[in-house]
Design a protein around this motif. Structure first.
Motif, PDB file in Angstrom:
ATOM      1  N   THR A   1     -48.688  35.769  15.223  1.00 19.30           N
ATOM      2  CA  THR A   1     -48.637  37.123  15.748  1.00 19.30           C
ATOM      3  C   THR A   1     -49.509  37.230  17.002  1.00 19.30           C
ATOM      4  O   THR A   1     -50.201  36.287  17.379  1.00 19.30           O
ATOM      5  CB  THR A   1     -49.120  38.126  14.687  1.00 19.30           C
TER       6      THR A   1
ATOM      7  N   ASN B   1     -40.803  32.587  17.254  1.00 14.23           N
ATOM      8  CA  ASN B   1     -40.690  33.823  16.481  1.00 14.23           C
ATOM      9  C   ASN B   1     -41.362  33.624  15.122  1.00 14.23           C
ATOM     10  O   ASN B   1     -40.890  32.838  14.297  1.00 14.23           O
ATOM     11  CB  ASN B   1     -39.210  34.179  16.323  1.00 14.23           C
TER      12      ASN B   1
ATOM     13  N   ARG C   1     -41.360  35.320  12.580  1.00 12.69           N
ATOM     14  CA  ARG C   1     -40.607  35.818  11.429  1.00 12.69           C
ATOM     15  C   ARG C   1     -39.617  34.796  10.885  1.00 12.69           C
ATOM     16  O   ARG C   1     -38.995  35.028   9.849  1.00 12.69           O
ATOM     17  CB  ARG C   1     -39.852  37.098  11.825  1.00 12.69           C
TER      18      ARG C   1
ATOM     19  N   THR D   1     -37.948  31.231   9.336  1.00 15.39           N
ATOM     20  CA  THR D   1     -38.245  30.352   8.209  1.00 15.39           C
ATOM     21  C   THR D   1     -38.653  28.972   8.709  1.00 15.39           C
ATOM     22  O   THR D   1     -38.489  28.630   9.889  1.00 15.39           O
ATOM     23  CB  THR D   1     -37.020  30.208   7.304  1.00 15.39           C
TER      24      THR D   1
ATOM     25  N   ARG E   1     -49.177  31.943   9.187  1.00 16.43           N
ATOM     26  CA  ARG E   1     -47.984  31.088   9.220  1.00 16.43           C
ATOM     27  C   ARG E   1     -48.236  29.734   8.576  1.00 16.43           C
ATOM     28  O   ARG E   1     -47.410  28.832   8.668  1.00 16.43           O
ATOM     29  CB  ARG E   1     -47.521  30.870  10.664  1.00 16.43           C
TER      30      ARG E   1
ATOM     31  N   THR F   1     -49.730  43.448  14.628  1.00 16.00           N
ATOM     32  CA  THR F   1     -48.507  44.044  14.102  1.00 16.00           C
ATOM     33  C   THR F   1     -48.385  45.467  14.627  1.00 16.00           C
ATOM     34  O   THR F   1     -49.343  46.045  15.144  1.00 16.00           O
ATOM     35  CB  THR F   1     -48.506  44.083  12.562  1.00 16.00           C
TER      36      THR F   1
ATOM     37  N   GLU G   1     -34.985  43.050  17.320  1.00 10.01           N
ATOM     38  CA  GLU G   1     -34.711  41.619  17.208  1.00 10.01           C
ATOM     39  C   GLU G   1     -33.222  41.347  17.416  1.00 10.01           C
ATOM     40  O   GLU G   1     -32.368  42.020  16.817  1.00 10.01           O
ATOM     41  CB  GLU G   1     -35.121  41.107  15.821  1.00 10.01           C
TER      42      GLU G   1
ATOM     43  N   TRP H   1     -33.667  51.087  11.748  1.00  6.27           N
ATOM     44  CA  TRP H   1     -33.711  49.839  12.513  1.00  6.27           C
ATOM     45  C   TRP H   1     -32.777  49.835  13.712  1.00  6.27           C
ATOM     46  O   TRP H   1     -32.751  48.866  14.454  1.00  6.27           O
ATOM     47  CB  TRP H   1     -33.372  48.648  11.602  1.00  6.27           C
TER      48      TRP H   1
ATOM     49  N   ARG I   1     -32.738  34.236   1.428  1.00  5.38           N
ATOM     50  CA  ARG I   1     -34.191  34.236   1.597  1.00  5.38           C
ATOM     51  C   ARG I   1     -34.681  32.789   1.685  1.00  5.38           C
ATOM     52  O   ARG I   1     -34.419  31.974   0.827  1.00  5.38           O
ATOM     53  CB  ARG I   1     -34.843  34.971   0.429  1.00  5.38           C
TER      54      ARG I   1
ATOM     55  N   ALA J   1     -34.525  34.436   8.640  1.00  2.66           N
ATOM     56  CA  ALA J   1     -35.575  35.444   8.746  1.00  2.66           C
ATOM     57  C   ALA J   1     -35.081  36.745   8.110  1.00  2.66           C
ATOM     58  O   ALA J   1     -33.888  37.043   8.103  1.00  2.66           O
ATOM     59  CB  ALA J   1     -35.928  35.678  10.212  1.00  2.66           C
ATOM     60  N   LYS J   2     -35.994  37.520   7.587  1.00  2.00           N
ATOM     61  CA  LYS J   2     -35.639  38.717   6.826  1.00  2.00           C
ATOM     62  C   LYS J   2     -34.762  39.668   7.624  1.00  2.00           C
ATOM     63  O   LYS J   2     -33.825  40.261   7.097  1.00  2.00           O
ATOM     64  CB  LYS J   2     -36.916  39.428   6.358  1.00  2.00           C
ATOM     65  N   TYR J   3     -35.067  39.833   8.936  1.00  2.00           N
ATOM     66  CA  TYR J   3     -34.310  40.806   9.720  1.00  2.00           C
ATOM     67  C   TYR J   3     -32.871  40.375   9.957  1.00  2.00           C
ATOM     68  O   TYR J   3     -32.023  41.183  10.347  1.00  2.00           O
ATOM     69  CB  TYR J   3     -35.016  41.093  11.056  1.00  2.00           C
TER      70      TYR J   3
END
Length: 510
Positions: free
Chosen positions: A62, A85, A87, A89, A111, A234, A413, A443, A469, A473-475
């Motif tokens: 971050t 990024n 975010r 994986t 991370r 953040t 994103e 979003w 998952r 990435a979550k988004y």
């Protein structure tokens, strides 16, 4: 000075304004003189680790002063900075490290779990942890402190590559967009022409710096002016309000989600926002009602349009036009040219939709080790094809109305459906899949997956999200799932994604 690129900026700025505050983070301030010393010591350690001009140095984490130090140190030794990024994986990060051929990875403690999951990367010579290094890794602060602070001035030209920024490709694999030092310098000039940055700006940077807009539209212009950047790791609405009050923030950048949450806060009506001179947005079109909410609050709201490959500014709506042309992405920035064209590449008439083409010194020379993608991105005459559809009014102002490509933007994103579809297709129950972006109040857009299941199988939304998952990435994981009997297709067999966006229905969602 031999270094014409960003690597020369810390020494130049420290020479002019050594005592000014460059960065604020976590209640601590760093002057330009101290930042130049730390950057030089880190650069010395990179050279000691065998980093040569052209080598790639990656950063995963971050927003933090170490991001800024690592970037400038990389450029001081003629290297290429690869901000990742945070975010993503482990599998996604591993691909980017391997594709870029990174020789050093600097990562933040949050991370650590992702780094531990990485496989063996043959070219990686050093892994540097900001805190709690694992065996065999370097500890950032002691490692930096051990470096020499003898000035380093290697020859770096403006057309040398400065950054590789990964953008998820429509083929399902991320592409590394290359930006040269010249691209970054000219984009900075364009921003300074469009925004009246003073010599006492205090810029809040809460959008992630691995994004081209936060890095190139806020940090670099603030730095070159010798102003102060306040970093947050953040986005937090209350922290933002606190920092505006504590530091007298004058400039903010954000995306739709951030500005909507800021305006919806209970503190909005009574907070002292008098220090704010400019709020800027990019990444996706901002709804007009939200822009007007800021204007009614007495704030100047500037909007621009661009993308990673244009470093990023292509058009900008200056403050003087922000009310009269609300909702517009503005006109071409000073040192760039923009056209809106028909499929035959002839210019459209006012009000007629067409594809946006960009040309200028801020435009990327292409994609890292991907000549085919580079060639596909260019039209005759070297114009960059944005893949975006816009209309132009009779005064030359652009209004972005749609996308040629299927990419959508969720919370700022970029999400490319092909990549998501590839991951979903790996599920044993999936026979066919198509993903589109659909509107979402929070979003902006989120993914909706349309799935045709294999015979005698079924799939629920929760099962799919659990399956993805760790893969995405979550988004990027679709919020909605529609299990359908078939996908709408053209006569040539292509999925009609327009019909999916317009409400194509099949079997109800599980």
């Amino acid at each position: 000075m031999h270094n014409e690129g960003l690597g020369g900026w810390p020494a130049r700025r420290a020479r002019m304004t050594p005592g000014r505050t460059a960065l604020v983070f976590g209640g601590k301030s760093v002057s330009y003189a101290e930042l130049a010393r730390r950057t030089t010591r880190l650069a010395a350690q990179l050279r000691r680790a065998g980093v040569e001009p052209g080598a790639r140095i990656a950063y995963l984490g971050t927003n933090h002063p170490a991001f800024v130090e690592t970037m400038f140190a990389t450029h001081m030794v003629g290297g290429v900075f690869v901000p990742l990024n945070f975010r993503l994986t482990a599998a996604e990060i591993e691909y980017m490290l391997g594709d870029s051929g990174a020789v050093v990875l600097v990562y933040a403690p949050e991370r650590a779990a992702v780094v531990r999951e990485l496989g063996e990367l043959a070219g990686l010579r050093e892994i540097v942890a900001l805190a709690e290094p694992a065996p065999g890794e370097r500890d950032y602060e002691p490692w930096l402190a051990a470096g020499e602070d003898t000035p380093i001035d290697l020859p770096v030209r403006l057309d040398d590559t400065a950054l590789i920024l990964y953008t998820s490709g429509t083929t399902g694999r991320p592409k590394g967009a290359m930006l040269t030092h010249g691209n970054l310098v000219w984009n900075t000039y364009n921003l300074l022409v469009g925004v009246d940055l003073a010599s006492d700006e205090v810029t809040l940077i809460s959008a992630p710096l691995f994004h081209v807009a936060a890095l190139n539209q806020t940090l670099l212009p603030t730095f070159i002016k010798g102003d102060t950047s306040v970093l947050t790791s953040t986005w937090d609405v209350d922290v933002c309000y606190d920092l505006v009050e504590e530091f007298g923030i004058t400039l903010m950048f954000g995306v739709t989600t951030m500005f909507a949450e800021f305006a919806q806060s209970p503190r909005w009506a009574d907070a002292d926002l008098s220090s704010l001179r400019t709020v800027m947005s990019g990444g996706a079109a901002i709804p007009e009602p939200l822009i007007r909410a800021y204007q009614e609050r007495g704030l100047v709201f500037c909007q621009g349009y661009g993308m990673t490959e244009t470093a990023p500014g292509a058009t900008f709506l200056e403050a003087a036009e922000s009310t009269r042309k609300v909702g517009s992405a503005g006109v071409p920035v000073f040192f760039s040219s923009v056209r809106v064209v028909r499929p035959d590449l002839t210019d459209v008439e006012p009000g007629e939709p067409g594809e946006v083409l960009i040309k200028g010194r801020n435009v990327s020379p292409g994609y890292w080790q991907n000549p085919a993608a580079t060639a596909d991105s260019l039209a005759d005459g070297g114009w960059f094809r944005s893949g975006d559809i816009a209309k132009v009014d009779d005064e030359g102002h652009l209004y972005i109305v749609d996308r040629v490509k299927d990419m959508f933007i969720s919370g700022g994103e970029n999400v490319y459906p092909a990549e998501v579809e590839n991951a979903i297709f790996a599920h044993p129950a999936v026979a066919e899949v198509a993903v589109v972006g659909v509107p979402d109040q929070r979003w902006g857009e989120v993914g909706r997956a349309f799935v045709v299941c294999r015979p005698d199988t079924a799939l629920t939304r929760d099962e799919l999200r659990e399956f993805l998952r760790g893969r995405l990435a979550k988004y990027k994981i679709p919020v909605h799932l529609e299990v359908v009997e078939r996908l709408p297709r053209t006569g040539s067999g292509k999925v009609q994604k327009a019909r999916l966006r317009e409400g194509f229905t099949g079997t109800p969602e599980n």
